[in-house]
Design a protein around this motif. Structure first.
Motif, PDB file in Angstrom:
ATOM      1  N   ASP A   8       0.801  -1.225   0.000  1.00 58.02           N
ATOM      2  CA  ASP A   8       0.000   0.000   0.000  1.00 58.02           C
ATOM      3  C   ASP A   8       0.835   1.276   0.000  1.00 58.02           C
ATOM      4  O   ASP A   8       0.387   2.325   0.481  1.00 58.02           O
ATOM      5  CB  ASP A   8      -0.996   0.016   1.169  1.00 58.02           C
ATOM      6  N   ILE A   9       2.037   1.199  -0.521  1.00 56.78           N
ATOM      7  CA  ILE A   9       2.897   2.366  -0.727  1.00 56.78           C
ATOM      8  C   ILE A   9       3.110   2.495  -2.232  1.00 56.78           C
ATOM      9  O   ILE A   9       3.405   1.510  -2.907  1.00 56.78           O
ATOM     10  CB  ILE A   9       4.258   2.209  -0.023  1.00 56.78           C
ATOM     11  N   SER A  39       5.547  13.412  -0.163  1.00 52.59           N
ATOM     12  CA  SER A  39       6.071  12.040  -0.125  1.00 52.59           C
ATOM     13  C   SER A  39       6.403  11.669   1.319  1.00 52.59           C
ATOM     14  O   SER A  39       6.663  12.533   2.154  1.00 52.59           O
ATOM     15  CB  SER A  39       7.319  11.914  -1.000  1.00 52.59           C
ATOM     16  N   CYS A  40       6.396  10.379   1.587  1.00 58.67           N
ATOM     17  CA  CYS A  40       6.781   9.941   2.936  1.00 58.67           C
ATOM     18  C   CYS A  40       8.269   9.582   2.980  1.00 58.67           C
ATOM     19  O   CYS A  40       8.851   9.493   4.049  1.00 58.67           O
ATOM     20  CB  CYS A  40       5.917   8.781   3.412  1.00 58.67           C
ATOM     21  N   GLU A  49       8.528   7.505  -2.175  1.00 57.69           N
ATOM     22  CA  GLU A  49       7.413   6.731  -1.641  1.00 57.69           C
ATOM     23  C   GLU A  49       6.267   7.644  -1.218  1.00 57.69           C
ATOM     24  O   GLU A  49       6.495   8.713  -0.655  1.00 57.69           O
ATOM     25  CB  GLU A  49       7.876   5.921  -0.432  1.00 57.69           C
ATOM     26  N   ASP A  51       2.530   7.341   0.827  1.00 59.03           N
ATOM     27  CA  ASP A  51       1.546   6.583   1.597  1.00 59.03           C
ATOM     28  C   ASP A  51       0.170   6.714   0.966  1.00 59.03           C
ATOM     29  O   ASP A  51      -0.139   7.727   0.329  1.00 59.03           O
ATOM     30  CB  ASP A  51       1.451   7.113   3.035  1.00 59.03           C
ATOM     31  N   GLN A  52      -0.661   5.730   1.207  1.00 60.03           N
ATOM     32  CA  GLN A  52      -2.019   5.743   0.684  1.00 60.03           C
ATOM     33  C   GLN A  52      -2.804   6.970   1.158  1.00 60.03           C
ATOM     34  O   GLN A  52      -3.663   7.476   0.444  1.00 60.03           O
ATOM     35  CB  GLN A  52      -2.732   4.462   1.101  1.00 60.03           C
ATOM     36  N   TRP A  55      -2.631   9.822  -1.486  1.00 57.08           N
ATOM     37  CA  TRP A  55      -2.904   9.531  -2.894  1.00 57.08           C
ATOM     38  C   TRP A  55      -3.897  10.498  -3.517  1.00 57.08           C
ATOM     39  O   TRP A  55      -3.742  10.889  -4.671  1.00 57.08           O
ATOM     40  CB  TRP A  55      -3.370   8.091  -3.078  1.00 57.08           C
TER      41      TRP A  55
END
Length: 97
Positions: A8-9, A39-40, A49, A51-52, A55
């Motif tokens: 889920d990334i 971004s995380c 990356e 995270d959901q 999005w």
């Protein structure tokens, strides 16, 4: 931008990330910082990356930059592998390779 999902990334391929250029285009540098800010994980030389939880914001941001007309589709479109289902929250700015 080539992307892939894992746990889920959302990962954006480092080769497709917008570059930051001191003294470069204001739009492109703004795009770099906007993308990096949500971004995380965004280290130089690594895939970024997302995270959901971000999005929807990512999709809105990419759509906004796409509509500005300053960036090409390949710079703002998320490109998934053929065998990867595109999450509903990313469909409006995504395609398959």
């Amino acid at each position: 931008m080539r992307v892939y999902l894992k746990d889920d990334i959302l990962f954006i391929n480092q080769e497709d990330l917008p570059p930051y250029k001191k003294g470069g285009s204001m739009v492109r540098n703004s795009y770099f910082w906007a993308l990096k800010s949500i971004s995380c994980y965004a280290r130089k030389g690594c895939d970024w990356e997302f995270d959901q939880a971000v999005w929807v914001a990512l999709c809105r941001m990419l759509l906004s930059f796409a509509q500005s007309g300053y960036l090409g589709d390949s710079e703002v479109m998320l490109e998934f592998d053929q065998d990867t289902p595109i999450p509903p929250s990313l469909r409006s700015i995504s395609t398959w390779l």
